[in-house]
Write a protein that holds these residues in place. Sequence first.
Motif, PDB file in Angstrom:
ATOM      1  N   CYS A  14       5.426 -12.140   2.792  1.00  0.00           N
ATOM      2  CA  CYS A  14       6.172 -11.085   3.747  1.00  0.00           C
ATOM      3  C   CYS A  14       6.090  -9.618   3.004  1.00  0.00           C
ATOM      4  CB  CYS A  14       7.588 -11.295   3.978  1.00  0.00           C
ATOM      5  SG  CYS A  14       8.391 -10.019   4.561  1.00  0.00           S
ATOM      6  N   PRO A  15       5.498  -8.664   3.589  1.00  0.00           N
ATOM      7  CA  PRO A  15       5.529  -7.392   2.773  1.00  0.00           C
ATOM      8  C   PRO A  15       6.674  -6.625   2.822  1.00  0.00           C
ATOM      9  CG  PRO A  15       4.227  -7.439   4.594  1.00  0.00           C
ATOM     10  CD  PRO A  15       4.768  -8.525   4.599  1.00  0.00           C
ATOM     11  N   SER A  16       7.767  -7.062   3.528  1.00  0.00           N
ATOM     12  CA  SER A  16       9.200  -6.301   3.687  1.00  0.00           C
ATOM     13  C   SER A  16      10.123  -7.179   3.609  1.00  0.00           C
ATOM     14  CB  SER A  16       8.893  -5.712   5.064  1.00  0.00           C
ATOM     15  OG  SER A  16       9.916  -4.695   5.145  1.00  0.00           O
ATOM     16  N   LEU A  25       8.641  -7.097  -6.902  1.00  0.00           N
ATOM     17  CA  LEU A  25       8.500  -5.768  -6.290  1.00  0.00           C
ATOM     18  C   LEU A  25       7.471  -5.353  -5.925  1.00  0.00           C
ATOM     19  CD1 LEU A  25      10.130  -3.004  -6.152  1.00  0.00           C
ATOM     20  CD2 LEU A  25       9.664  -2.827  -8.790  1.00  0.00           C
ATOM     21  N   LEU A  26       6.976  -4.941  -4.771  1.00  0.00           N
ATOM     22  CA  LEU A  26       5.761  -4.481  -4.298  1.00  0.00           C
ATOM     23  C   LEU A  26       5.674  -3.128  -4.435  1.00  0.00           C
ATOM     24  CD1 LEU A  26       3.342  -5.270  -2.516  1.00  0.00           C
ATOM     25  CD2 LEU A  26       4.704  -4.937  -0.523  1.00  0.00           C
ATOM     26  N   GLY A  27       6.548  -2.231  -4.128  1.00  0.00           N
ATOM     27  CA  GLY A  27       6.112  -0.817  -4.108  1.00  0.00           C
ATOM     28  C   GLY A  27       7.398  -0.031  -4.171  1.00  0.00           C
ATOM     29  N   ALA A  36       4.301   3.967  -2.595  1.00  0.00           N
ATOM     30  CA  ALA A  36       3.164   3.746  -3.838  1.00  0.00           C
ATOM     31  C   ALA A  36       3.432   2.237  -4.065  1.00  0.00           C
ATOM     32  CB  ALA A  36       3.615   4.396  -4.857  1.00  0.00           C
ATOM     33  N   TYR A  37       2.350   1.333  -4.123  1.00  0.00           N
ATOM     34  CA  TYR A  37       2.428   0.265  -4.536  1.00  0.00           C
ATOM     35  C   TYR A  37       2.124  -0.309  -5.908  1.00  0.00           C
ATOM     36  CZ  TYR A  37       1.686  -0.069   0.716  1.00  0.00           C
ATOM     37  OH  TYR A  37       1.812  -0.088   1.988  1.00  0.00           O
ATOM     38  N   LEU A  38       2.584  -1.109  -6.459  1.00  0.00           N
ATOM     39  CA  LEU A  38       2.306  -1.670  -7.717  1.00  0.00           C
ATOM     40  C   LEU A  38       0.983  -2.220  -8.007  1.00  0.00           C
ATOM     41  CD1 LEU A  38       5.520  -1.211  -7.683  1.00  0.00           C
ATOM     42  CD2 LEU A  38       5.706  -2.972  -9.336  1.00  0.00           C
ATOM     43  N   PRO A 103      -5.375  -0.029  -3.321  1.00  0.00           N
ATOM     44  CA  PRO A 103      -4.977  -1.469  -4.129  1.00  0.00           C
ATOM     45  C   PRO A 103      -3.940  -1.828  -3.585  1.00  0.00           C
ATOM     46  CG  PRO A 103      -5.956   0.073  -5.618  1.00  0.00           C
ATOM     47  CD  PRO A 103      -5.757   0.729  -4.509  1.00  0.00           C
ATOM     48  N   CYS A 104      -3.703  -3.243  -3.189  1.00  0.00           N
ATOM     49  CA  CYS A 104      -2.379  -3.770  -3.067  1.00  0.00           C
ATOM     50  C   CYS A 104      -2.321  -5.112  -3.720  1.00  0.00           C
ATOM     51  CB  CYS A 104      -2.183  -3.986  -1.602  1.00  0.00           C
ATOM     52  SG  CYS A 104      -0.753  -5.008  -1.191  1.00  0.00           S
ATOM     53  N   PRO A 105      -1.191  -5.539  -4.561  1.00  0.00           N
ATOM     54  CA  PRO A 105      -1.269  -6.688  -5.157  1.00  0.00           C
ATOM     55  C   PRO A 105      -0.994  -8.082  -4.345  1.00  0.00           C
ATOM     56  CG  PRO A 105       0.976  -5.509  -5.321  1.00  0.00           C
ATOM     57  CD  PRO A 105      -0.151  -4.688  -4.755  1.00  0.00           C
ATOM     58  N   ILE A 106      -0.826  -7.714  -2.828  1.00  0.00           N
ATOM     59  CA  ILE A 106      -0.543  -8.911  -2.123  1.00  0.00           C
ATOM     60  C   ILE A 106      -1.836  -9.153  -0.896  1.00  0.00           C
ATOM     61  CG2 ILE A 106       1.778  -9.342  -2.605  1.00  0.00           C
ATOM     62  CD1 ILE A 106       2.218  -8.454   0.254  1.00  0.00           C
ATOM     63  N   ARG A 107      -2.824  -8.161  -1.051  1.00  0.00           N
ATOM     64  CA  ARG A 107      -3.556  -8.244   0.306  1.00  0.00           C
ATOM     65  C   ARG A 107      -4.087  -9.579   0.558  1.00  0.00           C
ATOM     66  NH1 ARG A 107      -5.899  -3.522  -0.313  1.00  0.00           N
ATOM     67  NH2 ARG A 107      -4.569  -2.413   0.949  1.00  0.00           N
ATOM     68  N   ARG A 111       0.897 -11.399   5.067  1.00  0.00           N
ATOM     69  CA  ARG A 111       1.218 -11.700   6.599  1.00  0.00           C
ATOM     70  C   ARG A 111       0.825 -10.487   7.404  1.00  0.00           C
ATOM     71  NH1 ARG A 111       1.266 -15.385   9.914  1.00  0.00           N
ATOM     72  NH2 ARG A 111       2.688 -16.518   8.725  1.00  0.00           N
ATOM     73  N   TRP A 112       1.110  -9.411   7.275  1.00  0.00           N
ATOM     74  CA  TRP A 112       0.742  -8.293   7.941  1.00  0.00           C
ATOM     75  C   TRP A 112      -0.793  -8.174   8.076  1.00  0.00           C
ATOM     76  CZ3 TRP A 112       4.927  -3.892   6.750  1.00  0.00           C
ATOM     77  CH2 TRP A 112       6.496  -4.301   7.147  1.00  0.00           C
ATOM     78  N   PHE A 113      -1.438  -8.103   6.987  1.00  0.00           N
ATOM     79  CA  PHE A 113      -2.834  -7.921   7.039  1.00  0.00           C
ATOM     80  C   PHE A 113      -3.624  -9.183   7.655  1.00  0.00           C
ATOM     81  CE2 PHE A 113      -7.015  -8.104   4.943  1.00  0.00           C
ATOM     82  CZ  PHE A 113      -7.338  -6.721   4.893  1.00  0.00           C
ATOM     83  N   ALA A 114      -3.101 -10.291   7.407  1.00  0.00           N
ATOM     84  CA  ALA A 114      -3.504 -11.431   8.088  1.00  0.00           C
ATOM     85  C   ALA A 114      -3.495 -11.417   9.356  1.00  0.00           C
ATOM     86  CB  ALA A 114      -3.013 -12.786   7.375  1.00  0.00           C
ATOM     87  N   VAL A 119      -5.589  -2.129   9.594  1.00  0.00           N
ATOM     88  CA  VAL A 119      -4.557  -1.182  10.268  1.00  0.00           C
ATOM     89  C   VAL A 119      -3.271  -1.206   9.836  1.00  0.00           C
ATOM     90  CG1 VAL A 119      -4.065  -2.132  12.456  1.00  0.00           C
ATOM     91  CG2 VAL A 119      -4.278   0.437  12.358  1.00  0.00           C
ATOM     92  N   ALA A 120      -2.692  -2.465   9.665  1.00  0.00           N
ATOM     93  CA  ALA A 120      -1.434  -2.696   8.994  1.00  0.00           C
ATOM     94  C   ALA A 120      -1.256  -2.110   7.790  1.00  0.00           C
ATOM     95  CB  ALA A 120      -1.499  -4.351   8.805  1.00  0.00           C
ATOM     96  N   CYS A 121      -2.247  -1.758   6.964  1.00  0.00           N
ATOM     97  CA  CYS A 121      -2.052  -1.033   5.768  1.00  0.00           C
ATOM     98  C   CYS A 121      -1.886   0.391   6.051  1.00  0.00           C
ATOM     99  CB  CYS A 121      -3.269  -1.301   4.734  1.00  0.00           C
ATOM    100  SG  CYS A 121      -3.748  -3.000   4.565  1.00  0.00           S
ATOM    101  N   THR A 122      -2.322   0.921   6.939  1.00  0.00           N
ATOM    102  CA  THR A 122      -1.973   2.300   7.320  1.00  0.00           C
ATOM    103  C   THR A 122      -0.595   2.352   7.676  1.00  0.00           C
ATOM    104  OG1 THR A 122      -4.190   2.469   8.204  1.00  0.00           O
ATOM    105  CG2 THR A 122      -2.555   4.193   9.007  1.00  0.00           C
TER     106      THR A 122
END
Length: 135
Positions: A14-16, A25-27, A36-38, A103-107, A111-114, A119-122
């Motif tokens: 879960c990214p949220s 801690l994601l961002g 801003a993503y770590l 870059p995103c540490p959990i891509r 869940r959202w990207f999958a 477009v989830a990243c936008t």
Amino acid sequence: MARGEGDFAPVLACPSAPATPGAGLLGVATPDGHIAYLRTLMQVDADFLATARAAGVPEARMRFTHECQTSACRQWTGSACGVITRVLDAMGPGLSPPAKLSPCPIRGTCRWFAQEGPVACTACAEVLTDTREPA
Ligand code: SF4
């Protein structure tokens, strides 16, 4: 953490997620309100969260990640995460995927990207889990 019954898919992140000990801690929200993503996840503990809470609701200025709870989460629709669906609906059909993914540490497990693809990243960069004003 418990997952719902009938979950056979690989564990996604879960990214949220709520700010709880053991979360990553994601961002961090920037002054213009974007996330801003770590580069690397930082696992948070109770001391970190106590310090963060002294300055207000952590989820109002940071984003955390934890294992997706699927049917154990109130945001679960029965087959998907309802949060990103609602966010994308609110942002409108003109929303497009980024030309280049940041870059995103959990891509790889997000869940959202999958569920929604790039477009989830936008949309994700605009999301704060808790938008209450700090107390
Ligand atoms: S939606 Fe994209 S940017 Fe947001 S956490 Fe998932 S992979 Fe990372």
